[in-house]
Scaffold this motif. Structure first.
Motif, short mmCIF file in Angstrom:
data_model
loop_
_atom_site.label_atom_id
_atom_site.label_comp_id
_atom_site.label_asym_id
_atom_site.label_seq_id
_atom_site.Cartn_x
_atom_site.Cartn_y
_atom_site.Cartn_z
N THR A 8 -11.70 4.89 0.14
CA THR A 8 -11.55 3.98 -1.00
C THR A 8 -12.57 4.25 -2.10
N TRP A 55 -11.40 6.91 -4.76
CA TRP A 55 -10.08 6.73 -5.36
C TRP A 55 -10.08 6.90 -6.88
N PRO A 77 -8.49 5.03 -10.01
CA PRO A 77 -7.84 3.75 -10.33
C PRO A 77 -6.42 3.89 -10.87
N ASN A 78 -6.10 5.04 -11.44
CA ASN A 78 -4.75 5.24 -11.97
C ASN A 78 -3.69 5.35 -10.87
N ALA A 80 -3.58 3.10 -8.48
CA ALA A 80 -3.49 1.72 -7.93
C ALA A 80 -2.05 1.27 -7.68
N ASN A 81 -1.16 1.65 -8.55
CA ASN A 81 0.24 1.23 -8.45
C ASN A 81 0.93 1.78 -7.20
N ILE A 104 -0.71 2.35 -4.22
CA ILE A 104 -1.48 2.03 -3.01
C ILE A 104 -1.01 0.70 -2.40
N THR A 145 -2.37 -0.76 0.66
CA THR A 145 -3.51 -1.54 1.16
C THR A 145 -4.64 -0.58 1.48
N GLU A 146 -5.70 -1.10 2.10
CA GLU A 146 -6.77 -0.22 2.59
C GLU A 146 -7.07 -0.58 4.03
N HIS A 200 -7.56 4.30 1.79
CA HIS A 200 -6.39 3.75 1.11
C HIS A 200 -5.11 4.17 1.82
N THR A 209 -4.59 9.78 -3.42
CA THR A 209 -5.22 8.61 -4.05
C THR A 209 -6.51 8.91 -4.81
#
Length: 243
Positions: free
Chosen positions: A20, A23, A25-26, A28-29, A31, A33-34, A39, A189
């Motif tokens: 995590t 990762w 952030p782009n 995010a859509n 993923i 869960t973690e 991730h 990720t």
């Protein structure tokens, strides 16, 4: 095209992303869960993206354009080479030659040099050279073969790029972007999906995951090639009948 089963993706470990803390952030859509600091990718989105990419690649293959496979990481090289060869597509699994796309004319000259050396060996002119010259030429031929042997039949800019690991292959992606070549890629990720036209959120480190994703895409390319051959045969039959 065979349907992609979620369980098959799970069995291949396609859902495992990076730590995590590493990762992008782009992503995010994509993923879900973690789990234990890792991730987990949303496989329903992966499946949808695989199908979308497969349909587009089938069209490109059916149009007669080449799909250039690119993967230089150890765990992907042999898989990519085998998949590309199975559908007679070019591939790069050694170091990406700078200017491979943006300076394609120069790359083609290097490929022609290979052909010239092969002709010399066939017509006997190679035998007339000194021992030292033969050694130099053989070394050059081996180097060219290693870096460019898999693109010998690629006589024009490819219709698409298919990439494993966008972070590692960033130079190839940058060149494809400059020339508006569609980019299909397995995106983990820890990577930025924004430069990619067809994002396939997936584990790009495990060989089973790479094999699973590429198998689906290669099947689609194969179907596109079969469709093209079938249409060509039908046109020839019609033409022959007309005569």
């Amino acid at each position: 095209m065979a349907n992609v089963e979620i369980q098959d993706l799970i069995d291949a470990g396609v859902h495992f992303g990076h730590l995590t803390r590493k990762w992008d952030p782009n992503m995010a859509n994509y993923i879900h869960t973690e789990r234990k600091g890792i991730h987990i990718i949303d496989l329903y989105k992966t499946r949808a993206k695989m199908d979308e990419a497969a349909k587009a690649l089938k069209k490109i293959a059916a149009s007669g354009r080449k799909v250039l496979f690119v993967a230089t990481k150890k765990q992907a090289k042999d898989i990519v080479a085998a998949k590309a060869e199975s559908v007679n597509m070019p591939y790069i699994t050694e170091r990406w030659p700078g200017g491979m796309l943006t300076n394609f004319v120069t790359i083609r000259k290097a490929v022609k040099k290979m052909s010239q050396i092969d002709r010399m060996k066939k017509d006997g002119s190679f035998d007339a050279l000194s021992k030292r010259e033969k050694l130099q030429i053989n070394r050059l031929r081996a180097k060219l073969e290693k870096n460019l042997g898999s693109i010998v039949d690629m006589t024009r800019i490819p219709g698409a790029l298919l990439v494993v690991d966008v972070k590692r292959e960033h130079i190839a992606i940058a060149e494809a972007q400059k020339l508006n070549i569609p980019i299909f890629a397995m995106v983990d990720t820890n990577s930025d999906p924004r430069p990619i036209d067809f994002v396939i959120p997936s584990n790009d480190d495990a060989s089973k995951s790479i094999e699973k994703v590429l198998a689906h895409l290669t099947d689609a390319i194969g179907e596109g090639l079969s469709e093209r051959k079938s249409n060509k045969d039908t046109k020839e039959e019609v033409s022959a009948t007309a005569e």
